[in-house]
Write a protein that holds these residues in place. Structure first.
Motif, PDB file in Angstrom:
ATOM      1  N   PRO A   1      -6.069   3.668  34.185  1.00  0.00           N
ATOM      2  CA  PRO A   1      -5.758   4.065  35.553  1.00  0.00           C
ATOM      3  C   PRO A   1      -6.777   5.041  36.129  1.00  0.00           C
ATOM      4  O   PRO A   1      -7.082   4.993  37.325  1.00  0.00           O
TER       5      PRO A   1
ATOM      6  N   LEU B   1      -9.586   3.239  37.744  1.00  0.00           N
ATOM      7  CA  LEU B   1      -9.230   2.670  39.037  1.00  0.00           C
ATOM      8  C   LEU B   1      -9.168   3.750  40.112  1.00  0.00           C
ATOM      9  O   LEU B   1      -9.725   3.582  41.199  1.00  0.00           O
TER      10      LEU B   1
ATOM     11  N   ALA C   1      -7.430  -5.525  38.902  1.00  0.00           N
ATOM     12  CA  ALA C   1      -7.054  -4.261  38.271  1.00  0.00           C
ATOM     13  C   ALA C   1      -5.604  -4.320  37.826  1.00  0.00           C
ATOM     14  O   ALA C   1      -4.694  -4.397  38.654  1.00  0.00           O
ATOM     15  N   MET C   2      -5.399  -4.266  36.518  1.00  0.00           N
ATOM     16  CA  MET C   2      -4.064  -4.315  35.936  1.00  0.00           C
ATOM     17  C   MET C   2      -3.934  -3.320  34.794  1.00  0.00           C
ATOM     18  O   MET C   2      -3.506  -3.668  33.691  1.00  0.00           O
TER      19      MET C   2
ATOM     20  N   SER D   1      -1.734   4.028  40.264  1.00  0.00           N
ATOM     21  CA  SER D   1      -3.093   3.596  40.624  1.00  0.00           C
ATOM     22  C   SER D   1      -3.074   2.210  41.256  1.00  0.00           C
ATOM     23  O   SER D   1      -3.797   1.946  42.228  1.00  0.00           O
ATOM     24  N   LYS D   2      -2.237   1.319  40.731  1.00  0.00           N
ATOM     25  CA  LYS D   2      -2.170  -0.035  41.286  1.00  0.00           C
ATOM     26  C   LYS D   2      -1.498  -0.039  42.653  1.00  0.00           C
ATOM     27  O   LYS D   2      -1.907  -0.791  43.553  1.00  0.00           O
TER      28      LYS D   2
ATOM     29  N   LEU E   1      -4.112   1.120  45.050  1.00  0.00           N
ATOM     30  CA  LEU E   1      -5.051   0.037  45.321  1.00  0.00           C
ATOM     31  C   LEU E   1      -4.475  -0.933  46.341  1.00  0.00           C
ATOM     32  O   LEU E   1      -5.154  -1.322  47.303  1.00  0.00           O
ATOM     33  N   TRP E   2      -3.230  -1.339  46.137  1.00  0.00           N
ATOM     34  CA  TRP E   2      -2.594  -2.295  47.035  1.00  0.00           C
ATOM     35  C   TRP E   2      -2.469  -1.719  48.444  1.00  0.00           C
ATOM     36  O   TRP E   2      -2.729  -2.417  49.435  1.00  0.00           O
TER      37      TRP E   2
ATOM     38  N   THR F   1      -3.778  -7.642  41.512  1.00  0.00           N
ATOM     39  CA  THR F   1      -3.176  -6.583  40.723  1.00  0.00           C
ATOM     40  C   THR F   1      -1.769  -6.982  40.307  1.00  0.00           C
ATOM     41  O   THR F   1      -1.257  -8.051  40.672  1.00  0.00           O
TER      42      THR F   1
ATOM     43  N   LEU G   1       1.877  -4.992  40.004  1.00  0.00           N
ATOM     44  CA  LEU G   1       2.557  -3.738  40.285  1.00  0.00           C
ATOM     45  C   LEU G   1       3.440  -3.314  39.114  1.00  0.00           C
ATOM     46  O   LEU G   1       3.924  -4.130  38.341  1.00  0.00           O
TER      47      LEU G   1
ATOM     48  N   GLY H   1       0.800  -4.420  32.334  1.00  0.00           N
ATOM     49  CA  GLY H   1      -0.574  -4.837  32.576  1.00  0.00           C
ATOM     50  C   GLY H   1      -1.316  -4.886  31.266  1.00  0.00           C
ATOM     51  O   GLY H   1      -0.748  -5.193  30.220  1.00  0.00           O
TER      52      GLY H   1
ATOM     53  N   THR I   1      -5.710  -8.768  32.537  1.00  0.00           N
ATOM     54  CA  THR I   1      -6.861  -8.682  33.434  1.00  0.00           C
ATOM     55  C   THR I   1      -7.867  -9.778  33.106  1.00  0.00           C
ATOM     56  O   THR I   1      -8.375 -10.463  33.999  1.00  0.00           O
TER      57      THR I   1
END
Length: 218
Positions: free
Chosen positions: A141, A144, A163-164, A174-175, A178-179, A191, A193, A197, A202
């Motif tokens: 994370p 990212l 990004a996962m 972090s995800k 990003l979203w 990604t 959520l 992950g 990925t």
């Protein structure tokens, strides 16, 4: 005495049956045909059809990813596990090389000097390769978050970010960031959520793009 079961041995038959079951068990209604290939490959990797509900793909993520593959874009990985998870025969067919700078002496020294994770420190070495690249973050994370900071401050835009990152500290956050930031930063993203992950997922999303590019669909 143990009664040994019969089992399927043909790898192609196993894969065909796996994806037949995935289509039957997974709600793919919100994905177009190529997006569904990514979602199904993720389900195949984790074995959980319900996981498809957490998949998030920006509007042009698949299109931009396929274009980047055609251009032999740089592929940047946060950790070696992601790099080793990429299907080499498809990489070779396209003349692609994946990069991970985590073990560079400069990365280690920068992390120590600035009190940051090595995956954060490695982002500095990404900058010269970032324009039009495909970024793969499957573990960290902090990588990212730091990448998004760099993009906010004017770093070159990748063609696609997959990004996962996985975990309990910062992964979901972090995800989600990003979203939420994709439009403001002009990004195309894939990604997953929540806390789930990892490197395998990925890599699986990227491998799905490789297969679609080569005309292989299920």
């Amino acid at each position: 005495m143990i009664d040994w079961p019969e089992f399927e041995r043909d790898p192609r038959a196993i894969e065909r049956e796996s994806f037949r079951q995935i289509r039957a068990l997974t709600d793919l209604s919100r994905f177009n045909d190529d997006e569904a290939q990514v979602a199904m490959r993720l389900v195949h990797t984790c074995g959980d059809p319900a996981m498809a509900s957490s998949v998030r793909l920006s509007a042009d993520a698949v299109t931009r990813g396929l274009e980047a593959l055609s251009r032999r874009a740089s592929v940047l990985c946060d950790v070696e596990m992601v790099r080793f998870g990429l299907t080499q025969r498809y990489m070779d067919a396209l003349g692609l090389e994946a990069h991970c700078f985590l073990r560079r002496d400069s990365t280690v020294e920068r992390a120590r000097a600035h009190g940051m994770t090595r995956t954060m420190a490695a982002i500095e070495d990404w900058l010269e390769h970032l324009e039009g690249s495909i970024v793969l973050i499957g573990n960290a994370p902090t990588a990212l978050f730091h990448l998004l900071e760099k993009l906010r401050d004017g770093a070159p835009r990748p063609a696609l970010i997959i990004a996962m990152p996985v975990g309990f500290v910062g992964a979901a956050e972090s995800k989600a960031h990003l979203w939420a930031a994709q439009d403001a930063l002009g990004l195309e993203i894939m990604t997953l959520l929540g806390r789930s992950g990892g490197s395998a997922l990925t890599a699986a999303a990227f491998n799905a793009l490789l297969r679609v590019h080569q005309g292989e669909r299920y």
